[in-house]
Motif scaffolding. Structure first.
Motif, PDB file in Angstrom:
ATOM      1  N   HIS A  12     -18.191 -10.981  63.456  1.00  0.00           N
ATOM      2  CA  HIS A  12     -17.041 -11.617  64.113  1.00  0.00           C
ATOM      3  C   HIS A  12     -16.186 -10.531  64.756  1.00  0.00           C
ATOM      4  CE1 HIS A  12     -13.940 -14.340  65.218  1.00  0.00           C
ATOM      5  NE2 HIS A  12     -14.537 -15.352  64.580  1.00  0.00           N
ATOM      6  N   VAL A  13     -16.609 -10.132  65.963  1.00  0.00           N
ATOM      7  CA  VAL A  13     -15.987  -9.032  66.692  1.00  0.00           C
ATOM      8  C   VAL A  13     -14.508  -9.297  66.947  1.00  0.00           C
ATOM      9  CG1 VAL A  13     -16.008  -7.781  68.894  1.00  0.00           C
ATOM     10  CG2 VAL A  13     -18.163  -8.349  67.745  1.00  0.00           C
ATOM     11  N   ASN A  14     -14.161 -10.499  67.353  1.00  0.00           N
ATOM     12  CA  ASN A  14     -12.763 -10.788  67.678  1.00  0.00           C
ATOM     13  C   ASN A  14     -11.852 -10.617  66.469  1.00  0.00           C
ATOM     14  OD1 ASN A  14     -13.398 -11.315  70.345  1.00  0.00           O
ATOM     15  ND2 ASN A  14     -13.639 -13.504  70.008  1.00  0.00           N
ATOM     16  N   ASN A  15     -12.263 -11.121  65.304  1.00  0.00           N
ATOM     17  CA  ASN A  15     -11.424 -10.962  64.117  1.00  0.00           C
ATOM     18  C   ASN A  15     -11.346  -9.507  63.676  1.00  0.00           C
ATOM     19  OD1 ASN A  15     -10.771 -13.642  64.057  1.00  0.00           O
ATOM     20  ND2 ASN A  15     -11.982 -14.137  62.250  1.00  0.00           N
ATOM     21  N   LEU A  16     -12.446  -8.774  63.789  1.00  0.00           N
ATOM     22  CA  LEU A  16     -12.411  -7.355  63.437  1.00  0.00           C
ATOM     23  C   LEU A  16     -11.440  -6.615  64.346  1.00  0.00           C
ATOM     24  CD1 LEU A  16     -13.295  -4.906  61.838  1.00  0.00           C
ATOM     25  CD2 LEU A  16     -15.302  -4.738  63.352  1.00  0.00           C
ATOM     26  N   PRO A 137     -11.516  -9.198  49.027  1.00  0.00           N
ATOM     27  CA  PRO A 137     -10.598  -9.370  50.154  1.00  0.00           C
ATOM     28  C   PRO A 137     -10.828 -10.645  50.957  1.00  0.00           C
ATOM     29  CG  PRO A 137     -12.322  -7.844  50.756  1.00  0.00           C
ATOM     30  CD  PRO A 137     -12.526  -8.171  49.284  1.00  0.00           C
ATOM     31  N   GLY A 138     -11.760 -11.468  50.536  1.00  0.00           N
ATOM     32  CA  GLY A 138     -12.088 -12.658  51.315  1.00  0.00           C
ATOM     33  C   GLY A 138     -13.053 -12.298  52.426  1.00  0.00           C
ATOM     34  N   THR A 139     -12.917 -12.931  53.561  1.00  0.00           N
ATOM     35  CA  THR A 139     -13.837 -12.714  54.672  1.00  0.00           C
ATOM     36  C   THR A 139     -13.087 -12.513  55.979  1.00  0.00           C
ATOM     37  OG1 THR A 139     -15.591 -13.717  56.009  1.00  0.00           O
ATOM     38  CG2 THR A 139     -14.101 -15.238  54.913  1.00  0.00           C
ATOM     39  N   LEU A 140     -13.508 -11.530  56.751  1.00  0.00           N
ATOM     40  CA  LEU A 140     -12.947 -11.394  58.098  1.00  0.00           C
ATOM     41  C   LEU A 140     -13.544 -12.428  59.047  1.00  0.00           C
ATOM     42  CD1 LEU A 140     -12.486  -7.615  59.018  1.00  0.00           C
ATOM     43  CD2 LEU A 140     -10.762  -9.370  58.706  1.00  0.00           C
ATOM     44  N   MET A 141     -14.681 -12.988  58.655  1.00  0.00           N
ATOM     45  CA  MET A 141     -15.333 -13.981  59.510  1.00  0.00           C
ATOM     46  C   MET A 141     -14.508 -15.258  59.612  1.00  0.00           C
ATOM     47  SD  MET A 141     -19.142 -15.683  59.274  1.00  0.00           S
ATOM     48  CE  MET A 141     -18.871 -16.539  57.761  1.00  0.00           C
ATOM     49  N   GLY A 142     -13.851 -15.666  58.526  1.00  0.00           N
ATOM     50  CA  GLY A 142     -13.058 -16.893  58.557  1.00  0.00           C
ATOM     51  C   GLY A 142     -13.893 -18.161  58.498  1.00  0.00           C
ATOM     52  N   PHE A 143     -14.992 -18.098  57.764  1.00  0.00           N
ATOM     53  CA  PHE A 143     -15.871 -19.263  57.638  1.00  0.00           C
ATOM     54  C   PHE A 143     -16.557 -19.166  56.290  1.00  0.00           C
ATOM     55  CE2 PHE A 143     -19.906 -21.549  58.462  1.00  0.00           C
ATOM     56  CZ  PHE A 143     -19.402 -22.742  58.946  1.00  0.00           C
ATOM     57  N   HIS A 144     -16.718 -20.276  55.613  1.00  0.00           N
ATOM     58  CA  HIS A 144     -17.414 -20.303  54.329  1.00  0.00           C
ATOM     59  C   HIS A 144     -18.763 -20.969  54.534  1.00  0.00           C
ATOM     60  CE1 HIS A 144     -18.410 -21.129  50.173  1.00  0.00           C
ATOM     61  NE2 HIS A 144     -17.499 -20.248  49.835  1.00  0.00           N
ATOM     62  N   GLY A 145     -19.808 -20.162  54.518  1.00  0.00           N
ATOM     63  CA  GLY A 145     -21.138 -20.673  54.812  1.00  0.00           C
ATOM     64  C   GLY A 145     -21.630 -21.731  53.851  1.00  0.00           C
ATOM     65  N   GLY A 146     -21.288 -21.600  52.565  1.00  0.00           N
ATOM     66  CA  GLY A 146     -21.756 -22.557  51.572  1.00  0.00           C
ATOM     67  C   GLY A 146     -21.206 -23.951  51.787  1.00  0.00           C
ATOM     68  N   SER A 147     -19.934 -24.041  52.152  1.00  0.00           N
ATOM     69  CA  SER A 147     -19.316 -25.353  52.349  1.00  0.00           C
ATOM     70  C   SER A 147     -19.228 -25.741  53.816  1.00  0.00           C
ATOM     71  CB  SER A 147     -17.903 -25.349  51.745  1.00  0.00           C
ATOM     72  OG  SER A 147     -17.085 -24.423  52.435  1.00  0.00           O
ATOM     73  N   LEU A 148     -19.643 -24.839  54.700  1.00  0.00           N
ATOM     74  CA  LEU A 148     -19.606 -25.081  56.147  1.00  0.00           C
ATOM     75  C   LEU A 148     -18.209 -25.465  56.628  1.00  0.00           C
ATOM     76  CD1 LEU A 148     -22.983 -26.992  56.600  1.00  0.00           C
ATOM     77  CD2 LEU A 148     -22.525 -24.571  56.941  1.00  0.00           C
ATOM     78  N   LYS A 149     -17.192 -24.763  56.123  1.00  0.00           N
ATOM     79  CA  LYS A 149     -15.834 -25.057  56.569  1.00  0.00           C
ATOM     80  C   LYS A 149     -15.127 -23.777  56.984  1.00  0.00           C
ATOM     81  CE  LYS A 149     -13.427 -24.827  52.141  1.00  0.00           C
ATOM     82  NZ  LYS A 149     -12.546 -25.496  51.208  1.00  0.00           N
ATOM     83  N   THR A 150     -14.182 -23.935  57.868  1.00  0.00           N
ATOM     84  CA  THR A 150     -13.356 -22.828  58.312  1.00  0.00           C
ATOM     85  C   THR A 150     -12.333 -22.510  57.225  1.00  0.00           C
ATOM     86  OG1 THR A 150     -13.635 -23.473  60.617  1.00  0.00           O
ATOM     87  CG2 THR A 150     -11.766 -22.054  60.113  1.00  0.00           C
TER      88      THR A 150
END
Length: 170
Positions: A12-16, A137-150
Protein backbone atom coordinates in the motif's frame (compact mmCIF):
# COMPACT_ATOMS: atom_id res chain seq x y z
CA UNK A 1 14.71 7.36 22.24
CA UNK A 2 11.61 7.22 20.07
CA UNK A 3 11.11 4.32 17.69
CA UNK A 4 8.45 3.92 15.01
CA UNK A 5 6.95 0.45 14.62
CA UNK A 6 5.11 -0.53 11.42
CA UNK A 7 3.80 -3.76 9.93
CA UNK A 8 1.76 -5.29 7.14
CA UNK A 9 2.17 -2.71 4.41
CA UNK A 10 1.09 -5.17 1.71
CA UNK A 11 2.29 -2.86 -1.08
CA UNK A 12 0.00 0.00 0.00
CA UNK A 13 2.28 2.70 -1.40
CA UNK A 14 -0.08 5.59 -0.68
CA UNK A 15 -0.43 4.76 3.02
CA UNK A 16 3.32 4.20 3.38
CA UNK A 17 4.02 7.60 1.79
CA UNK A 18 1.42 9.24 4.08
CA UNK A 19 3.02 7.67 7.14
CA UNK A 20 6.54 8.66 6.08
CA UNK A 21 5.35 12.27 5.66
CA UNK A 22 4.17 12.56 9.28
CA UNK A 23 6.57 14.80 11.25
CA UNK A 24 6.37 12.65 14.40
CA UNK A 25 7.47 9.60 12.42
CA UNK A 26 10.37 11.52 10.89
CA UNK A 27 11.42 12.67 14.39
CA UNK A 28 12.02 9.07 15.53
CA UNK A 29 15.51 7.60 15.78
CA UNK A 30 14.85 4.10 14.41
CA UNK A 31 12.17 2.02 12.71
CA UNK A 32 11.07 -1.55 13.28
CA UNK A 33 9.04 -3.27 10.55
CA UNK A 34 7.29 -6.49 11.54
CA UNK A 35 6.98 -7.86 8.01
CA UNK A 36 4.64 -8.21 5.05
CA UNK A 37 6.11 -5.43 3.00
CA UNK A 38 5.25 -7.76 0.06
CA UNK A 39 7.08 -6.34 -2.97
CA UNK A 40 10.76 -5.43 -2.95
CA UNK A 41 10.03 -1.89 -4.17
CA UNK A 42 8.79 -1.10 -0.64
CA UNK A 43 12.44 -1.33 0.47
CA UNK A 44 13.27 1.48 -1.94
CA UNK A 45 10.42 3.63 -0.58
CA UNK A 46 11.70 3.04 2.97
CA UNK A 47 15.24 3.96 1.90
CA UNK A 48 14.12 7.12 0.14
CA UNK A 49 11.69 8.17 2.86
CA UNK A 50 13.50 7.44 6.14
CA UNK A 51 17.21 8.01 6.76
CA UNK A 52 17.69 6.48 10.21
CA UNK A 53 18.16 2.76 11.00
CA UNK A 54 15.40 0.45 9.78
CA UNK A 55 15.21 -3.12 11.10
CA UNK A 56 12.98 -5.54 9.19
CA UNK A 57 11.73 -9.00 10.15
CA UNK A 58 10.26 -10.70 7.09
CA UNK A 59 6.68 -11.98 7.03
CA UNK A 60 4.76 -14.68 5.19
CA UNK A 61 4.12 -12.47 2.14
CA UNK A 62 7.75 -11.39 1.66
CA UNK A 63 8.69 -14.02 -0.89
CA UNK A 64 11.48 -12.47 -2.96
CA UNK A 65 14.10 -12.30 -0.22
CA UNK A 66 16.98 -12.04 -2.70
CA UNK A 67 15.43 -8.90 -4.22
CA UNK A 68 14.81 -7.41 -0.75
CA UNK A 69 18.46 -7.95 0.13
CA UNK A 70 19.69 -6.69 -3.25
CA UNK A 71 17.73 -3.44 -3.05
CA UNK A 72 18.65 -2.90 0.60
CA UNK A 73 22.33 -2.76 -0.36
CA UNK A 74 21.62 0.69 -1.84
CA UNK A 75 20.45 1.87 1.59
CA UNK A 76 22.99 1.25 4.37
CA UNK A 77 20.42 2.18 7.04
CA UNK A 78 18.19 -0.79 6.12
CA UNK A 79 18.83 -4.05 7.95
CA UNK A 80 16.96 -7.18 6.90
CA UNK A 81 17.10 -9.71 9.72
CA UNK A 82 15.16 -12.61 8.26
CA UNK A 83 12.47 -14.15 10.45
CA UNK A 84 13.68 -12.71 13.77
CA UNK A 85 15.21 -9.47 14.99
CA UNK A 86 16.93 -9.23 18.35
CA UNK A 87 18.74 -6.07 19.39
CA UNK A 88 19.24 -3.11 21.70
CA UNK A 89 17.63 0.25 21.03
CA UNK A 90 17.63 3.11 23.52
CA UNK A 91 19.00 0.88 26.32
CA UNK A 92 16.10 -1.56 25.90
CA UNK A 93 16.21 -5.09 24.54
CA UNK A 94 13.93 -5.82 21.60
CA UNK A 95 12.76 -8.90 19.75
CA UNK A 96 10.57 -8.96 16.67
CA UNK A 97 8.85 -11.62 14.60
CA UNK A 98 5.98 -11.39 12.15
CA UNK A 99 3.79 -14.03 13.79
CA UNK A 100 1.87 -13.43 17.05
CA UNK A 101 2.39 -16.99 18.27
CA UNK A 102 6.17 -16.92 17.82
CA UNK A 103 6.40 -13.43 19.30
CA UNK A 104 4.33 -14.51 22.31
CA UNK A 105 6.84 -17.30 22.99
CA UNK A 106 9.67 -14.74 22.93
CA UNK A 107 7.78 -12.57 25.43
CA UNK A 108 6.89 -15.52 27.71
CA UNK A 109 10.49 -16.73 27.78
CA UNK A 110 11.61 -13.32 29.05
CA UNK A 111 14.83 -11.49 28.48
CA UNK A 112 13.32 -8.70 26.37
CA UNK A 113 11.87 -5.35 27.34
CA UNK A 114 9.78 -5.17 24.14
CA UNK A 115 8.54 -7.79 21.68
CA UNK A 116 6.90 -6.62 18.43
CA UNK A 117 4.84 -8.59 15.93
CA UNK A 118 2.32 -8.19 13.10
CA UNK A 119 0.48 -10.61 10.80
CA UNK A 120 -3.08 -10.43 12.16
CA UNK A 121 -3.50 -6.66 11.54
CA UNK A 122 -4.87 -6.24 15.08
CA UNK A 123 -3.54 -3.16 16.85
CA UNK A 124 -2.28 -3.94 20.36
CA UNK A 125 -0.23 -1.21 22.01
CA UNK A 126 -0.14 -1.91 25.74
CA UNK A 127 -0.23 -5.66 26.51
CA UNK A 128 2.40 -6.92 28.95
CA UNK A 129 3.65 -10.50 29.27
CA UNK A 130 6.15 -11.30 32.05
CA UNK A 131 7.26 -7.65 32.28
CA UNK A 132 7.71 -7.51 28.50
CA UNK A 133 5.77 -4.95 26.46
CA UNK A 134 4.06 -6.97 23.69
CA UNK A 135 2.98 -4.76 20.78
CA UNK A 136 1.41 -5.03 17.35
CA UNK A 137 1.29 -1.76 15.38
CA UNK A 138 -1.68 -2.93 13.34
CA UNK A 139 -1.48 -2.59 9.58
CA UNK A 140 -0.43 0.20 7.26
CA UNK A 141 -2.54 -1.46 4.59
CA UNK A 142 -5.81 -0.59 6.36
CA UNK A 143 -7.58 -3.82 5.45
CA UNK A 144 -8.24 -7.04 7.34
CA UNK A 145 -7.90 -9.93 4.93
CA UNK A 146 -9.56 -12.50 7.18
CA UNK A 147 -12.79 -10.54 7.58
CA UNK A 148 -12.55 -8.70 4.25
CA UNK A 149 -13.25 -5.36 5.89
CA UNK A 150 -11.58 -1.99 5.91
CA UNK A 151 -9.91 -1.12 9.21
CA UNK A 152 -7.83 1.91 10.24
CA UNK A 153 -4.31 2.04 8.87
CA UNK A 154 -2.10 2.39 11.95
CA UNK A 155 1.45 2.47 13.26
CA UNK A 156 3.03 3.09 16.68
CA UNK A 157 5.70 5.31 18.12
CA UNK A 158 7.36 3.89 21.22
CA UNK A 159 9.30 5.93 23.78
CA UNK A 160 12.04 3.63 25.09
CA UNK A 161 12.46 5.66 28.29
CA UNK A 162 8.85 5.25 29.43
CA UNK A 163 7.81 2.25 27.28
CA UNK A 164 4.68 4.20 26.38
CA UNK A 165 3.25 3.93 22.89
CA UNK A 166 1.38 6.44 20.78
CA UNK A 167 -0.96 5.17 18.09
CA UNK A 168 -1.10 7.00 14.76
CA UNK A 169 -3.99 6.46 12.38
CA UNK A 170 -3.88 7.49 8.72
Amino acid sequence: MKIVIVSDIHDHVNNLKKALAIPELQATEAMLCCGDLCSPFIIKLFGQGYSRPIHIALGNNDGDVAAFIGISKDYPNINIHGEYFRGELGDKSFAMNHYPEKARILAKNGGFDVVCYGHNHNLSSNETINNTLFVNPGTLMGFHGGSLKTIPATFLILDTETLETEVFEL
